[in-house]
Design a protein around this motif. Structure first.
Motif, PDB file in Angstrom:
ATOM      1  N   VAL A  38      -7.659   8.582 -13.029  1.00 21.52           N
ATOM      2  CA  VAL A  38      -7.302   9.959 -13.352  1.00 21.52           C
ATOM      3  C   VAL A  38      -7.601  10.827 -12.139  1.00 21.52           C
ATOM      4  O   VAL A  38      -8.715  10.793 -11.607  1.00 21.52           O
ATOM      5  N   GLY A  39      -6.607  11.588 -11.691  1.00 19.33           N
ATOM      6  CA  GLY A  39      -6.829  12.515 -10.591  1.00 19.33           C
ATOM      7  C   GLY A  39      -7.457  13.795 -11.095  1.00 19.33           C
ATOM      8  O   GLY A  39      -7.130  14.278 -12.184  1.00 19.33           O
ATOM      9  N   GLY A  65      -4.823  -1.177   6.145  1.00 16.09           N
ATOM     10  CA  GLY A  65      -5.547  -1.038   4.881  1.00 16.09           C
ATOM     11  C   GLY A  65      -6.526   0.113   4.848  1.00 16.09           C
ATOM     12  O   GLY A  65      -7.582   0.015   4.218  1.00 16.09           O
ATOM     13  N   LEU A  66      -6.202   1.241   5.488  1.00 15.47           N
ATOM     14  CA  LEU A  66      -7.118   2.380   5.504  1.00 15.47           C
ATOM     15  C   LEU A  66      -7.308   2.943   4.098  1.00 15.47           C
ATOM     16  O   LEU A  66      -6.343   3.199   3.385  1.00 15.47           O
ATOM     17  N   CYS A  67      -8.552   3.151   3.700  1.00 16.93           N
ATOM     18  CA  CYS A  67      -8.866   3.749   2.400  1.00 16.93           C
ATOM     19  C   CYS A  67     -10.223   4.433   2.526  1.00 16.93           C
ATOM     20  O   CYS A  67     -10.878   4.368   3.569  1.00 16.93           O
ATOM     21  N   LYS A 113      -7.394   5.729  -8.588  1.00 12.18           N
ATOM     22  CA  LYS A 113      -8.674   5.128  -8.247  1.00 12.18           C
ATOM     23  C   LYS A 113      -8.866   5.115  -6.732  1.00 12.18           C
ATOM     24  O   LYS A 113      -9.985   5.221  -6.238  1.00 12.18           O
ATOM     25  N   THR A 114      -7.772   4.943  -6.008  1.00 14.08           N
ATOM     26  CA  THR A 114      -7.849   4.827  -4.553  1.00 14.08           C
ATOM     27  C   THR A 114      -7.127   5.942  -3.812  1.00 14.08           C
ATOM     28  O   THR A 114      -7.350   6.113  -2.610  1.00 14.08           O
ATOM     29  N   ALA A 115      -6.267   6.697  -4.483  1.00  8.07           N
ATOM     30  CA  ALA A 115      -5.532   7.778  -3.819  1.00  8.07           C
ATOM     31  C   ALA A 115      -6.501   8.872  -3.353  1.00  8.07           C
ATOM     32  O   ALA A 115      -7.503   9.153  -4.006  1.00  8.07           O
ATOM     33  N   ILE A 132      -1.196  14.563  -1.650  1.00 11.44           N
ATOM     34  CA  ILE A 132      -1.586  13.261  -2.185  1.00 11.44           C
ATOM     35  C   ILE A 132      -1.313  12.172  -1.154  1.00 11.44           C
ATOM     36  O   ILE A 132      -0.197  12.055  -0.645  1.00 11.44           O
ATOM     37  N   PHE A 133      -2.338  11.390  -0.858  1.00  9.26           N
ATOM     38  CA  PHE A 133      -2.197  10.205  -0.010  1.00  9.26           C
ATOM     39  C   PHE A 133      -2.237   8.986  -0.934  1.00  9.26           C
ATOM     40  O   PHE A 133      -3.324   8.531  -1.303  1.00  9.26           O
ATOM     41  N   PRO A 134      -1.090   8.438  -1.328  1.00  8.17           N
ATOM     42  CA  PRO A 134      -1.093   7.338  -2.318  1.00  8.17           C
ATOM     43  C   PRO A 134      -1.741   6.068  -1.787  1.00  8.17           C
ATOM     44  O   PRO A 134      -2.429   5.365  -2.522  1.00  8.17           O
ATOM     45  N   GLN A 135      -1.501   5.751  -0.499  1.00 12.99           N
ATOM     46  CA  GLN A 135      -2.026   4.528   0.097  1.00 12.99           C
ATOM     47  C   GLN A 135      -2.364   4.806   1.557  1.00 12.99           C
ATOM     48  O   GLN A 135      -2.536   5.953   1.949  1.00 12.99           O
ATOM     49  N   ASP A 136      -2.447   3.756   2.351  1.00 13.79           N
ATOM     50  CA  ASP A 136      -2.705   3.888   3.777  1.00 13.79           C
ATOM     51  C   ASP A 136      -1.702   4.861   4.391  1.00 13.79           C
ATOM     52  O   ASP A 136      -0.500   4.602   4.390  1.00 13.79           O
TER      53      ASP A 136
END
Length: 418
Positions: free
Chosen positions: A346-347, A116-118, A409-411, A82-86
């Motif tokens: 939801v993942g 801010g990588l996404c 939503k963004t992970a 899991i990559f939660p954020q940048d």
């Protein structure tokens, strides 16, 4: 007795390392095999036990080789990354659903000019993890409040426990389709653009397709998509000469509401590349009729040796649909027993032939008690698991070791077997 000569001292200093015992009373080769069966996320916890174990669990190449050689595929740890954020700021985490254990991965190398990588893509070819592209902000561009696509490629090696920067993609892209051909050590990417999570329909779209050769560290351009397509899902069907790369859904052109608000035009169709036939594309037409749904939901692919083709499943609200290639239609498979309060956060992943639906919940949600104070407690990860073979559900709860909010939503998520 005279002291040992200088020639004897090095031999005496190295002798304890040569006689270190992994498990007292057992030969070291048998002990090594026993320790290799320990699930991967526990290795870092066992290293401090003693000097011999620290040396053994530090030799990752030997350890992973033992696991791949002696453990059947079903006993290898199928881990969720899991990559939660940048990932240059927040470390990714490995999660083992069988042991409910978590293990952090070092953050990616940081570039002081970008942040801010996404919308990047992560996938695996064991024992390596790849992070490709994405959307980010660059302090060297103008205006700096507009996101730009990235062409960067990184690899995390579980053998060396370090990140390497790879040759960049030929075209910078985010929100694109991708798939890994593990047996060929190659990765294919398609479509994408510069869309960022903070800017809705803003950004570009593209149709270019590339293939990466891991051994050569080289990207090669392939025949492009029939039209611009971003935010799409990609997966492989078949093997050998029959292998195909499927790209579904996504969006292309955008329109404006009242001439102000941009709105994406989502596709209802898909396209297929025959990898063994010169990489030519064919279109498969609309997968649902007008008014059935607005866009494609979250897609996962389940491999099963008893199935002729992999199972392709979509999460759409509180229902799971299965794609049937013969009819080019999605048919309802099952309903989620406990629907999340926020469908978008939801993942949805596939692990060990099962579908995992994950969302963060508070104690009040789990116990159905009406105590406002419980909402202040740290959230737990509530996982509902569906077995498509038996058509059964089960659930489990775990406490993530994250110090920040996990927003699905963004992970970004992927899986790897170690």
């Amino acid at each position: 007795m005279s002291p040992p000569s200088s020639e004897e001292q090095p031999q005496q200093r190295t002798q304890p390392a040569q006689t270190l015992t992994l498990i007292p009373g057992l030969p070291n080769d048998l002990s090594a095999l026993i320790l290799a069966f320990v699930p991967y996320p526990h290795h870092s916890r066992l290293k401090p036990t003693c000097k011999s174990w620290r040396i053994f669990f530090s030799a990752r190449k030997t350890l992973l080789s033992l696991r791949q050689k002696h453990l059947p595929l079903s006993l290898l740890s199928h881990l969720l990354c899991i990559f939660p954020q940048d990932p240059t700021i927040t470390p990714p985490y490995l999660f083992d659903p069988k042991t409910l254990s978590w293990c952090p991965i070092p953050p990616m190398p940081c570039n002081p000019h970008v942040y801010g990588l996404c919308n990047f893509t992560s996938l695996s070819i064991p024992p390596d993890l790849f992070v490709l592209g994405g959307s980010l902000f660059d302090t060297r561009s103008f205006p700096i409040d507009r996101p730009s696509p990235s062409s960067s490629a990184f690899r995390f090696s579980f053998v060396t426990s370090s990140w390497d920067r790879l040759s960049p993609m030929l075209s910078p892209r985010g929100s694109f389709a991708s798939a890994a051909m593990t047996d060929l050590n190659r990765i294919v990417v398609a479509g994408g653009g510069s869309r960022h999570t903070m800017f809705g329909a803003a950004g570009s779209r593209m149709s270019s397709v590339e293939m990466y050769d891991v051994g050569k560290d080289e990207w090669v351009a392939l025949d492009g998509l029939p039209r611009f397509r971003a935010g799409c899902a990609g997966f492989l069907v078949g093997s050998g000469e029959e292998r195909e790369f499927w790209v579904m859904g996504g969006y292309g052109e955008s329109r404006t509401v009242s001439g102000v608000f941009p709105v994406d035009e989502y596709y209802r169709d898909g396209v297929v590349m025959e990898l063994s036939n010169g990489g030519k594309w064919r279109e498969i037409g609309d997968m649902w009729g007008e008014g059935e749904r607005r866009r494609l939901g979250k897609i996962v692919v389940v491999e099963d040796e008893d199935w002729d083709v992999p199972g392709i499943f979509m999460l759409d609200g509180g229902d799971i649909f299965r794609y049937h290639m013969d009819s080019n239609r999605w048919w309802k498979e099952t309903s989620v027993p406990r629907k999340a309060l926020d469908d978008s956060s939801v993942g949805f992943v596939s692990l060990d032939g099962e579908l995992y639906l994950m969302n963060l919940v508070h104690a009040v949600y789990l116990t159905e008690a009406r105590r406002p104070r419980q909402n202040k407690k740290a959230a737990s990860l509530f996982i509902q698991i569906y077995n498509p073979r038996n058509r059964t559900w089960r659930s489990l709860i775990t406490k993530p070791p994250l110090n920040h909010h996990l927003d699905f939503k963004t992970a970004v998520m992927c899986t790897i077997r170690l």
